[in-house]
Scaffold this active site. Structure first.
Site, PDB file in Angstrom:
ATOM      1  N   ASP A 614      41.063   4.660  -9.871  1.00 42.20           N
ATOM      2  CA  ASP A 614      40.756   5.404 -11.084  1.00 42.20           C
ATOM      3  C   ASP A 614      40.727   4.492 -12.294  1.00 42.20           C
ATOM      4  O   ASP A 614      41.508   3.540 -12.389  1.00 42.20           O
ATOM      5  CB  ASP A 614      41.806   6.504 -11.281  1.00 42.20           C
ATOM      6  CG  ASP A 614      41.572   7.292 -12.560  1.00 42.20           C
ATOM      7  OD1 ASP A 614      40.501   7.916 -12.682  1.00 42.20           O
ATOM      8  OD2 ASP A 614      42.446   7.253 -13.450  1.00 42.20           O
ATOM      9  N   HIS A 617      37.413   0.271 -14.643  1.00 48.29           N
ATOM     10  CA  HIS A 617      36.899  -0.660 -15.641  1.00 48.29           C
ATOM     11  C   HIS A 617      37.943  -1.047 -16.676  1.00 48.29           C
ATOM     12  O   HIS A 617      37.776  -2.034 -17.385  1.00 48.29           O
ATOM     13  CB  HIS A 617      35.684  -0.045 -16.345  1.00 48.29           C
ATOM     14  CG  HIS A 617      35.976   1.294 -16.961  1.00 48.29           C
ATOM     15  ND1 HIS A 617      36.062   2.436 -16.213  1.00 48.29           N
ATOM     16  CD2 HIS A 617      36.206   1.654 -18.240  1.00 48.29           C
ATOM     17  CE1 HIS A 617      36.332   3.460 -17.006  1.00 48.29           C
ATOM     18  NE2 HIS A 617      36.437   3.009 -18.243  1.00 48.29           N
ATOM     19  N   ASP A 715      34.542  14.669 -12.931  1.00 48.35           N
ATOM     20  CA  ASP A 715      34.854  14.598 -14.357  1.00 48.35           C
ATOM     21  C   ASP A 715      33.634  14.886 -15.219  1.00 48.35           C
ATOM     22  O   ASP A 715      33.619  14.575 -16.407  1.00 48.35           O
ATOM     23  CB  ASP A 715      35.451  13.237 -14.716  1.00 48.35           C
ATOM     24  CG  ASP A 715      34.641  12.071 -14.169  1.00 48.35           C
ATOM     25  OD1 ASP A 715      33.562  12.318 -13.603  1.00 48.35           O
ATOM     26  OD2 ASP A 715      35.094  10.919 -14.310  1.00 48.35           O
TER      27      ASP A 715
END
Length: 1607
Positions: A614, A617, A715
């Site tokens: 999760d 980045h 999401d």
């Protein structure tokens, strides 16, 4: 937060952790026992499968080998190479590594072989590297070992790994020594995909279909199986669970309160707490019985605010104690929280009401903060200094320091700057007081006493400090204004904008702005908050995590070097329920955090088949690397998924390489229209339909990251918010056709019309069962049935190898996707009618152009559509959804739509197609009126003739890898090398002379360089490398059979080649029957097979050395390329008395292609004999060398051989050097050819027995070769001045009258040959001016009259050799004699002549490094420490020009040179003349230097007009080989032998790249400055290749004579 400090909470946390550890250990023991059992069964099954696979494979099947080419200085951190297990990975040196001793290392565990370790693997340690051994040979485990550090002399060596371990691995290489201090000279990564197994079967990555579920919505663990069965029944084979751990107070799926405890909500009401073991049992059952894998999120970036261990380990967070740079931002956050609380209490009414629903309210808030609260906070003081204190310190220091007399402010002195206080206390910034003293404590002439001076100095410093403080305050105000703008923008989105949530209420639940920090207490006054921030409690003022739009994902936005900018400017999209974790650089920086999170990651990896990282980045790369390494050591075939928001493939690849991410999540919902959606399907997997066939061993190709393409991620909002409900089916269908992993999110298939929110959703998913029951869904719910059919199709396509993709945008809404299987050549075509915008509710469909494809329809796999269930009554099939009612307990979807699915539909029963017709090889399907939301998939197969043609062509596929796949060997058996020239080469002029129509002209591209196989092969190599099926060549192949027929029709008229033509015709006949989209691929396969067979046969006719490494072979093939039987350019006929073998036809050597291909311009005496050793002798073509020597001997006239041969009868005798190169070639032939000395006595049929006679017929005037040689030498010694026959414009349009006068002779004092005048150019630098406008016509650019240095060396070499041959009784003449006018004779033996030259050479050619008495003309010296270019030139300054010719002399006659002087001169050449591919022909500092040659220049500049600078700077390739040989000749005497050998290969390295990439497959004549291509150069020049071959041969001989340590 204060409650976490109680003992009970701390004990509870420790107990939970201990329980998790015990549970994990027990799970591990049980798993190992189970895995050992399963492992034995699996290995037995794998062995059986392997045996069966081997039985099915053809006998000549080869293992897959991928080759990564290493290049100097190439660090490929962002280049992604993806491989499968079982593949052999070879690292091959590129040309830039030649001449270097290379050590290659990788952190791949070299000992890994599954078979040896019984299924277990050694632990992977990222920083442990293994040295790889270089090999040479066939590869795939069979190469000859050469050692770890190898001096690379060719590109055929390689290091090899057999890939058996999943993950991402690093490699690097160093030079000279394993402990090289220079560091890696190149590096990169390679990625090995894991093997996924479900139910005992391997699941290909591209077959993955993953559904995301919010774990919190599954409910108690006992109901999970019923809930997850919905995914099973919909055909998914993987479940993605959001975190299953205990969540924080926000109930966000990603705010974890305890990483080592299962979410208590899963325990149900039975009183027993559910454990990770219970979850593992369930996923194990799913894996075994449902063949469904599972992955779960790991959250490494943050933890919930309520996490118990934060109180004990605040060092694991970014807080105001360990990150004081965040203190100003924390106070700003407290200030904004106080404003929000004040608004919520109504304390700012009426200006700011409790409900924010108008833009005026936002502006009022802005004014309150800007004009009242921020001025009260005085945050700028945290960046300012206390002026009074610093000035006082300065005063006391200045009193005790004597000022310099010179005034301050000197140039170069640093400027005084504020240095922020590390603790960011108010007015505690500092300055460099030493610098302040240097700058301001200075002598001041206007001050009459010390106190006045000090006062003035302090005043100046105060003014500076005030200015610095004001600048700092202005900078902070700018930051705060930006922060306020960001806050207002956020409030506007959340409270006013139509696309936002539009929450008007201001309350604790809905504050004005999100909190950036969590505090250990309630928000009080600013003074109270400041005391907390700066006090011991500051440890618990912790920064929240979030994401920053357009930020660099490789930077930690909370780190000290970022100065808290993101937090102060309020640029963070904050997650107010979670604290950002601070790992530091290594485990020692935060031991608890690293250990705790490792335990968490390993536990998750043990339970699930994969991990989703999760917020990847924003996860520190080194942290993610460490955690994933730990996870893979637990589960080696871990499937790792991540979603990156970098907007950069470059950055994506860095993450994928460093972390070993298996699949990157991609979103189909990001597409704004159907065209973009089709582009995403094409981009994220598969090669183009009809792509070129690939060989088992091939270069590794940079790839995009493997994708998991989801139609909806968890999401993102519902598709109904962006598109229409009628697009959900076609978009899902398009995603299912992607050649990659695919997936969706629970709710999509049930037509849930809203976002199932990861934070706000509290309801449960429905279970599988009777659709009429509450909280249940069945097969008829939503689009579950359609999803099941689409998922089944996706799995089938992946499992069956449908790896090629084509996307056709049929119109604005309709997209057709083809998946193609490259073995059977079957295809599946899916057509989807998208509905990004709501369609007309009453639409009955519309016309869509027919579906047209090559082949025949096998079946309609499925037809599906979505309509409103009341359409039969209302006539409104595309009616939008009515008001939706959410179920209170269960997540429910739209029930007013029906999705119809039919599978295995016959054409007659099709509701999509009205009928079919055939148009030649094409099938055309006519659509009925096609409705939005419709999907149809059909299977296409080749027709019978196409299938038969494909079967016939499979032999030519690279997988067959047969040495003679086309059976050409019998047709090639009787051919000679001239025939192979026709088969492989023939430029346009040569082909036309054969009577053909020239080379093939590809429309839109242009003519091929050769008519033979190499012409099309060169272009195919370029096109194939990029799978460029849109290239004009591929267009031409698909359009018709012209190029196919050209390959054999050009040959069939020649009897010797008729059999080869017939075989090519038969081999290519099946191509005409293929579907046209396949013609480029199979044509390429056939041409490759034919080219390989013909090239192999041609090389077999060359000598053994010419069949050596790949570079030598490429150079040797230029011998075949440049030597051809061209009727317009024959050699003179040989003597009838010539003993066999005699020539069957006249083969002549082209000087270069394409300019010197046919006619009188083809064959040049000088070029022929400079090239003869390399092109003919070293390649074993001794008879061709013999015929050229004798042929030119027949033309001897005036003591010279021709410059331009023109068959001998029309030859020109205007060059002075060709005869010396001819004599040198005779010497080389005699010493290197078998029975070479017999050549000296062979008969030469003289064309011109006397200089002034007409040509004699063959046999009329025979002489042995040694007599012809002697005549040439006698005439030179005698001296001769003659005028060319037919002098004038008819033989040379540009030469002046004087230029036709040719003089040769030998200087009686020095023994140097001399000749020429200032109006002609008798050496290889033979450019004659031709521009009237520039005034250069008839003026040679480089006369080089007098004694040219290379001719002196040639004369010395020939005289020395003939002296030895006379002593050995092989040459009858002892020397030469000159008759004077008075009748007297002067005679020299060859030994005397050679000695005279040797004695005088250094005296007349060496230019000493410092002025001395030895300088003959010091006024003309421009460069020192070099050898002159000539001696006795009519332009004396020309003697002293630095040119590349003395390098040639060194290689020919090294005995003439002093080794130390020679080395010094060669250093100058390296420094001043050496270019990438050749040597500059003139010193760049010379007044005449012009580095770029343009023969079409029509200016009035005499230095370049009409290419006048041909030899005045452009870099010629052939001298480079002589330079290498010269270096080698003097290396040992200078103690540089080993270094020189290495440097020699490095010098030749660019030629390797050139010959491999040039479509002419040769080396050019010259380049422009810096190696830039020269358009006017020959693209393949004989002496360029020959000189390189000679250099390589000399290097090999030298290494045999003096082996290096590396050898």
């Amino acid at each position: 937060m204060q409650k976490m400090l109680t003992r009970e909470k701390s004990d509870y946390g420790r107990k939970v952790q201990e329980k998790a550890v015990i549970e994990k250990r027990q799970m591990a023991l049980e798993r190992r026992a189970s895995e050992a059992r399963e492992g034995r069964e699996r290995r037995s099954s794998e062995a059986r499968e392997a045996r069966e696979a081997r039985e099915r494979e053809p006998e000549d099947a080869q293992p897959a080998v991928r080759v990564v080419t290493l290049q100097h200085g190439e660090h490929q951190d962002a280049t992604l190479y993806r491989f499968e297990k079982g593949c052999y990975l070879q690292f091959s040196p590129g040309p830039t590594l030649l001449g270097r001793k290379v050590f290659l290392y990788t952190n791949y565990v070299v000992s890994d072989t599954q078979e040896e370790k019984g299924g277990e693997q050694a632990e992977f340690v990222r920083n442990q590297y293994y040295g790889l051994e270089w090999r040479r040979g066939d590869g795939a485990g069979a190469g000859e070992p050469l050692g770890a550090g190898l001096l690379l002399t060719d590109t055929d060596a390689y290091c090899e790994l057999r890939l058996a371990r999943a993950g991402s691995f690093h490699y690097y290489f160093v030079y000279d020594s394993p402990e090289s201090r220079v560091g890696p000279q190149g590096s990169g990564w390679f990625h090995v995909a894991p093997t996924l197994r479900a139910g005992g079967e391997v699941l290909p990555l591209d077959a993955v279909m993953c559904q995301t579920v919010l774990s919190k919505c599954l409910g108690p663990l006992p109901r999970w199986e019923r809930v997850l069965r919905v995914a099973k029944e919909a055909g998914y084979n993987m479940i993605h669970f959001t975190p299953v751990q205990e969540l924080g107070a926000s109930n966000s799926s990603y705010s974890i309160a305890n990483q080592l405890r299962l979410n208590p909500r899963f325990s149900g009401d039975a009183g027993r707490e559910a454990t990770f073991a219970d979850v593992e049992n369930l996923v194990a059952k799913m894996r075994a019985e449902w063949k469904m894998l599972s992955i779960c999120d790991v959250v490494l970036n943050h933890t919930a605010n309520e996490t118990a261990w934060l109180a004990a380990h605040p060092e694991a967070t970014y807080n105001c104690h360990n990150c004081p740079h965040l203190r100003p931002a924390a106070l700003l956050d407290a200030l904004l929280a106080r404003v929000s609380a004040d608004v919520a209490r109504g304390e700012l009414e009426p200006a700011v009401p409790r409900r924010i629903d108008h833009n005026d309210h936002l502006e009022a808030i802005r004014q309150v903060v800007l004009t009242q609260r921020l001025p009260e906070a005085r945050l700028h003081e945290m960046y300012m200094c206390n002026v009074d204190e610093i000035v006082q310190q300065f005063y006391y220091m200045a009193r005790n320091k004597v000022p310099p007399v010179k005034a301050g402010g000197e140039v170069g002195r640093a400027e005084l700057r504020l240095q922020p206080d590390p603790q960011f206390r108010r007015l505690r910034a500092t300055v460099d007081l030493d610098l302040a003293l240097q700058t301001y404590n200075i002598y001041r002439s206007e001050c009459y006493d010390e106190e006045a001076r000090l006062k003035r100095c302090c005043e100046e410093l105060r003014r500076k400090l005030d200015a610095l403080n004001e600048a700092a305050a202005d900078a902070v105000r700018d930051q705060l204004r930006a922060a306020l703008d960001n806050c207002v923008a956020g409030m506007r989105y959340h409270r006013l904008q139509a696309d936002g949530p539009r929450v008007a209420e201001v309350s604790a639940k809905h504050p004005l702005v999100p909190r950036y920090f969590t505090y250990p207490c309630a928000v009080g006054s600013l003074q109270e908050m400041e005391a907390v921030v700066y006090g011991e409690a500051g440890r618990l003022v912790m920064a929240h995590n979030g994401w920053v739009m357009d930020a660099d994902p490789l930077q930690d936005f909370a780190a000290r070097d970022q100065a808290g900018r993101v937090y102060l400017r309020r640029e963070l999209i904050a997650w107010g329920d979670s604290v950002k974790l601070r790992y530091g650089d290594k485990p020692e920086d935060s031991p608890f955090l690293w250990a705790h999170m490792r335990e968490y990651v390993e536990l998750t990896a043990e339970v699930f088949d994969g991990l989703r990282l999760d917020n990847c980045h924003s996860t520190p790369l080194h942290v993610a690397e460490y955690m994933l390494d730990c996870a893979r050591n637990v589960k080696p075939d871990l499937y790792v998924v991540a979603e990156l928001f970098t907007n950069s493939d470059h950055v994506d690849n860095i993450f994928v390489n460093r972390l070993g991410i298996t699949s990157l999540i991609r979103e189909a919902l990001s597409a704004w229209d159907s065209h973009e959606q089709g582009r995403l399907v094409h981009r994220f997997g598969g090669r183009a339909v009809g792509a070129f066939l690939r060989a088992p061993r091939r270069p590794a190709r940079a790839a995009v990251a493997h994708a998991m393409l989801l139609d909806l991620t968890h999401d993102n909002p519902s598709p109904l918010d962006k598109r229409s409900v009628f697009d959900m089916l076609p978009s899902a269908a398009l995603v299912a056709m992607a050649c990659c992993a695919t997936g969706s999110t629970r709710g999509y298939d049930e037509l849930v019309p809203h976002h199932v929110h990861v934070v706000d959703e509290t309801r449960l998913y429905a279970e599988w069962g009777d659709a009429d029951g509450e909280g249940r869904v069945g097969p008829a719910a939503g689009m579950l049935a359609a999803r099941k059919a689409l998922n089944a199709l996706h799995v089938e396509l992946a499992a069956a190898g449908y790896t090629q993709v084509y996307v056709d945008q049929m119109d604005a809404d309709v997209v057709a996707v083809t998946r193609h299987e490259p073995r059977s050549r079957r295809s599946v075509i899916l057509v989807a009618f998208t509905a990004f915008s709501p369609p007309d509710p009453t639409s009955a469909g519309r016309h869509v152009k027919p579906l047209r494809f090559e082949g025949q329809l096998e079946e309609i796999i499925l037809e599906a559509s979505i309509r409103h269930q009341d359409h039969r009554n209302s006539g409104r099939p595309f009616q939008p959804p009515s008001a939706f009612s959410k179920h209170a307990q269960y997540i429910n979807g739209l029930s007013e739509y029906e999705v119809a699915v039919r599978t295995g539909v016959s054409l007659a029963q099709s509701g999509v197609f009205a009928g079919e017709r055939r148009e030649g090889p094409h099938t055309v399907l006519e659509f009925r009126a096609l409705a939005p939301g419709s999907v149809v998939a059909l299977r296409v197969a080749p027709r019978a003739p196409q299938a038969a043609a494909l079967a016939a062509l499979r032999r030519a596929a690279p997988a067959a890898a047969a040495p003679d796949a086309l059976g050409l060997a019998p047709a090639l058996a009787e051919l000679d090398l001239a025939d192979f020239n026709t088969l492989l080469y023939c430029c346009d002029a040569e082909e036309r002379e054969r009577g053909a129509g020239g080379v093939y002209d590809v429309p839109g591209h242009g003519p091929l360089v050769y008519a033979g196989l190499q012409g099309v092969m060169s272009l195919l190599d370029e096109v194939r490398a990029g799978d460029d099926l849109g290239h004009p060549l591929c267009d031409n192949l698909r359009a018709g059979d012209w190029l196919l027929e050209y390959q054999w029709r050009r040959l069939e008229a020649e009897p010797r080649l008729a059999a080869a033509a017939a075989r090519l015709r038969d081999a290519m006949r099946p191509l005409a029957e293929l579907p046209r989209f396949l013609v480029p691929a199979y044509f390429d396969a056939l041409i490759r097979a034919a080219h390989a067979a013909v090239t192999r046969a041609a090389l077999a006719r060359l000598g053994a050395w010419a069949r050596g490494d790949s570079f030598v072979r490429a150079l040797a093939l230029t011998s075949v390329q440049l030597a051809a039987a061209v009727p317009s350019a024959p050699l003179p006929p040989p003597s009838p008395a010539l003993p066999p073998p005699r020539p069957t036809r006249s083969v002549t050597l082209s000087a270069g292609l394409p300019h010197f291909a046919v006619g009188y311009m083809r064959c040049w005496g000088r070029d022929t004999f400079i090239a003869l050793r390399g092109i003919f002798l070293l390649t074993g073509r001794y008879q061709d060398a013999r015929f050229h020597i004798l042929g030119f001997a027949a033309c001897l006239r005036h003591g010279l051989i021709p410059n331009l041969l023109d068959g001998g009868r029309n030859a020109r005798y205007n060059c002075r050097d060709a005869v010396w190169w001819w004599l040198q070639s005779i010497k080389q032939y005699c010493t290197e050819a078998p029975q070479g000395y017999a050549l000296l006595t062979e008969p030469v049929s003289r064309l011109f027995p006397k200089d002034d006679c007409e040509p004699a017929p063959p046999g009329a005037a025979d002489q042995p070769l040694h007599d012809v040689m002697q005549e040439a030498l006698d005439l030179h010694f005698q001296g001769l001045l003659f005028r060319e026959r037919n002098a004038g414009r008819q033989i040379d349009a540009h030469m002046s009258d004087k230029g036709f006068n040719v003089q040769i002779g030998v200087d009686p004092e020095t023994g140097f040959p001399f000749g020429g005048n200032d109006a002609n150019c008798g050496t290889w630098m033979d450019k004659m001016g031709s521009s009237e406008a520039a005034g250069t016509r008839g003026k040679p650019a480089t006369p080089r009259d007098g004694s040219a240095v290379e001719l002196v060396a040639l004369a010395y070499g020939v005289a020395s050799w003939l002296a030895a041959q006379h002593r050995a009784a092989r040459f009858p003449y002892p020397g030469v004699a000159r008759r004077h006018r008075d009748g007297s004779l002067t005679a020299w033996t060859y030994a005397q002549w050679a000695e005279r030259i040797r004695h005088n050479f250094e005296r007349y050619f060496w230019v000493p490094p410092a002025p001395s008495a030895a300088d003959l003309r010091p006024d003309l010296v421009h460069r020192r420490g070099i050898y002159k270019d000539s001696h006795g030139a009519s332009r004396p300054w020309a003697d002293y020009q630095l040119r590349c010719n003395f390098v040639v002399a060194m290689a020919i006659a090294p005995d003439l040179f002093d080794p130390k002087r020679a080395w010094l001169a060669l250093d100058s050449v390296e420094r001043l003349l050496l270019g990438p591919l050749g040597l500059k022909t003139l010193d760049p500092a010379d007044w005449a230097y012009r580095g770029d040659y343009d023969n079409s220049n029509n200016s009035d500049d005499p230095s370049v007009a009409h290419g006048f600078n041909y030899h005045q700077g452009p870099e010629w390739v052939w001298p480079l080989g002589f330079y290498v040989r010269a270096r080698l000749a003097f290396a040992h005497e200078n103690g540089r032998y080993a270094r020189t050998v290495a440097a020699a290969y490095s010098t030749l390295a660019p030629l390797v790249a050139e010959i491999r990439t040039s479509p002419w497959r040769g080396l050019p004549e010259l380049t422009n400055a810096g190696g830039a291509p020269c358009p006017d150069s020959c693209r393949s020049q004989a002496w360029s290749s020959a000189a390189a071959l000679e250099a390589l041969h000399e290097l090999e001989l030298a290494r045999r004579a003096r082996p290096l340590t590396a050898d």
